[in-house]
Design a protein around this motif. Structure first.
Motif, mmCIF file in Angstrom:
data_model
loop_
_atom_site.group_PDB
_atom_site.id
_atom_site.type_symbol
_atom_site.label_atom_id
_atom_site.label_comp_id
_atom_site.label_asym_id
_atom_site.label_seq_id
_atom_site.Cartn_x
_atom_site.Cartn_y
_atom_site.Cartn_z
ATOM 1 N N LYS A 84 0.729 -1.229 -0.154
ATOM 2 C CA LYS A 84 -0.017 0.064 -0.110
ATOM 3 C C LYS A 84 0.884 1.351 0.080
ATOM 4 C CE LYS A 84 -4.325 1.752 1.979
ATOM 5 N NZ LYS A 84 -4.956 1.771 0.692
ATOM 6 N N ALA A 85 1.922 1.075 0.697
ATOM 7 C CA ALA A 85 2.890 2.410 1.063
ATOM 8 C C ALA A 85 3.443 3.048 -0.526
ATOM 9 C CB ALA A 85 3.828 2.260 2.017
ATOM 10 N N PHE A 86 3.711 1.627 -1.379
ATOM 11 C CA PHE A 86 4.636 2.055 -2.331
ATOM 12 C C PHE A 86 3.517 1.650 -3.867
ATOM 13 C CE2 PHE A 86 7.474 1.385 0.811
ATOM 14 C CZ PHE A 86 8.504 2.603 0.699
ATOM 15 N N GLU A 87 2.377 1.648 -3.554
ATOM 16 C CA GLU A 87 1.407 1.214 -4.786
ATOM 17 C C GLU A 87 1.750 2.039 -5.983
ATOM 18 O OE1 GLU A 87 -3.389 1.167 -5.024
ATOM 19 O OE2 GLU A 87 -2.519 0.606 -3.092
ATOM 20 N N HIS A 88 1.857 3.539 -5.737
ATOM 21 C CA HIS A 88 2.097 4.482 -6.641
ATOM 22 C C HIS A 88 3.161 4.179 -7.429
ATOM 23 C CE1 HIS A 88 4.276 5.890 -3.273
ATOM 24 N NE2 HIS A 88 4.844 6.753 -3.959
ATOM 25 N N GLU A 89 4.321 3.409 -6.849
ATOM 26 C CA GLU A 89 5.613 3.049 -7.645
ATOM 27 C C GLU A 89 5.467 1.648 -8.280
ATOM 28 O OE1 GLU A 89 9.230 3.963 -5.711
ATOM 29 O OE2 GLU A 89 7.959 4.890 -4.053
ATOM 30 N N LEU A 90 4.255 0.999 -8.454
ATOM 31 C CA LEU A 90 4.357 -0.555 -9.079
ATOM 32 C C LEU A 90 3.750 -0.511 -10.344
ATOM 33 C CD1 LEU A 90 3.095 -2.257 -5.824
ATOM 34 C CD2 LEU A 90 5.275 -1.683 -6.605
#
Length: 132
Positions: free
Chosen positions: A75-81
């Motif tokens: 969730k914390a890095f979802e925007h980078e996936l």
């Protein structure tokens, strides 16, 4: 029947040399980032790291390496996936593309901080409960 491993070395050695190299690189990176007291183990038949609870797991498959940093780590890095296959608890790194070591590094650091915070909060709650 799935193979049973007792160490990360055994697990990594069970793969072809090119996959071994990727797994060993991920392992080395994780070990470099986690505190000394972190435990390396085999859990759910894959390499895992624990510090005040599970931190991350990784495993090799036919076409990808799976990385399992818990739901909060996703969730914390979802925007980078973007461009990767992922779910609420796993990220798939395709074997035919470069492994995003920088992303793995940031997720591992996040998970270490998160588990430490939870452990401190638990310790504080116990102290407060004892005084009551």
């Amino acid at each position: 029947m799935a193979a049973s491993f007792t160490t990360t070395d055994e697990y990594i050695a069970s793969f072809a040399p090119d996959i071994q190299q990727k797994l060993q690189s991920i392992r080395s990176l994780i070990k470099e980032l986690v505190p000394e007291e972190t435990v390396e183990k085999i859990s759910y038949a894959m390499p895992a790291y624990a510090l005040h609870g599970n931190l991350v797991f990784f495993a090799a498959f036919k076409n990808h390496i799976g990385f399992y940093p818990s739901g909060s780590g996703i969730k914390a890095f979802e925007h980078e996936l973007t461009g990767l296959q992922w779910s609420k608890g796993a990220i798939q790194f395709p074997l035919d593309k470069p492994i995003p070591y920088d992303l793995i590094s940031r997720i591992v650091k996040f998970r270490v901080a998160e588990n430490r915070e939870k452990a401190e909060a638990k310790k504080l709650a116990k102290k407060v409960a004892k005084k009551s």
